[in-house]
Design an enzyme around this catalytic site. Sequence first.
Site, mmCIF file in Angstrom:
data_model
loop_
_atom_site.group_PDB
_atom_site.id
_atom_site.type_symbol
_atom_site.label_atom_id
_atom_site.label_comp_id
_atom_site.label_asym_id
_atom_site.label_seq_id
_atom_site.Cartn_x
_atom_site.Cartn_y
_atom_site.Cartn_z
ATOM 1 N N SER A 1 -12.220 -32.614 50.401
ATOM 2 C CA SER A 1 -13.666 -32.491 50.252
ATOM 3 C C SER A 1 -14.250 -33.817 49.755
ATOM 4 O O SER A 1 -14.079 -34.836 50.412
ATOM 5 C CB SER A 1 -13.990 -31.316 49.332
ATOM 6 O OG SER A 1 -15.327 -30.906 49.477
ATOM 7 N N ASP B 1 -13.716 -26.334 54.485
ATOM 8 C CA ASP B 1 -13.374 -27.139 53.305
ATOM 9 C C ASP B 1 -11.904 -26.954 52.909
ATOM 10 O O ASP B 1 -11.402 -25.834 52.816
ATOM 11 C CB ASP B 1 -14.276 -26.720 52.142
ATOM 12 C CG ASP B 1 -14.270 -27.717 51.005
ATOM 13 O OD1 ASP B 1 -13.210 -27.890 50.369
ATOM 14 O OD2 ASP B 1 -15.333 -28.325 50.742
#
Length: 355
Positions: free
Chosen positions: A42, A206
């Site tokens: 991320s 993610d």
Amino acid sequence: MDQKQINLALQGGGAHGAFSWGVLDRLLDEDWLTISAISGTSAGALNGAALKGGLARGNGRAGRRGARENLDCLWAQVGQRSDNRMVRWLHSLFPAPQGLDRLTELFSPAAWLDNLTRLFSPYDYGPFYVNPLAGVLRDLPFPDFSNTRGPQLFVAATNVRTGRIRVFTNAAATPDAVMASACLPNLFQAVEIPDPETGELEAFWDGGYTGNPAMFPLYDHRLPSDIVIVNINPLIRDGVPRTPALIADRVNEVSFNASLMADLRAINFVKRLFAEDRLQNRAMKNPLIHMILDDTLMTDLNARSKLMPAPGLLARMKLAGQTAADTFLRDHADALNNRDTVDLPALFAGSGIIG
């Protein structure tokens, strides 16, 4: 100082990832320190890509200067994409009485955004949808991080179909892979990347759901033993959250730390086996674990601020990261390549089976 090599493990955490920006900025000051590999998820993947792209320019000052330029550009662009006036106004209210604090939680920009994501999908944009991270990565001064020069980069994302982690490296660590690693499904459309074996498109979200950050790529015997984890999500938060927002914040932190805690528990088990001489003549690595963190700062913030990258917050996070890295180097530089600086048995004391 003798030359030393480390691997970096960079957690994700939205705007709080600017803390890692400060950590990396400070580490780049040290000519004796070589970064051999980076595993990022991320915001950690964004930081890792920017760092890799700069360091790939060459050894010495040129690479470090390029890395610093990339990181500065990355976070300047992130800050430009926030609505700062409302954030500054809300921050001016604190400290506030509990009732007003609850009111500002309800009507804060982060709360509005959270409520909107429950009503609208990123797919509602139709043909007008554009992932804003594409422009951020494209506009880096040194945008080529899909190469074999400099440190090895590992980018973790979550396969939507299988729920499993996928780690991209070398030529596969593309801008799409980095965008996939940072793809919060309530904010961004899933990033589709062809499977190299089947040629079929796979959708990714993610990487924080399955590896925050992914540790296992750093166990490769060709890499240094030292893994320096840059923590974004606090491991420990005293007290029981009692408001809806605080409860949601702690759930967020626990969820995004779960994979890291599982990895550290496994490393702790392997270390016990090494200490008992039960891994003689085994091709097993004994990682040396270090952490750079500021849990005091992170517990003072809330998880919702990860979605509000106001320049003031980013500057505060960067300074905190620089300070934390400076403290780590002052206290533990000699330990690098020699011993752990994280007491894993103490970390897991009181956890496990009761009865």
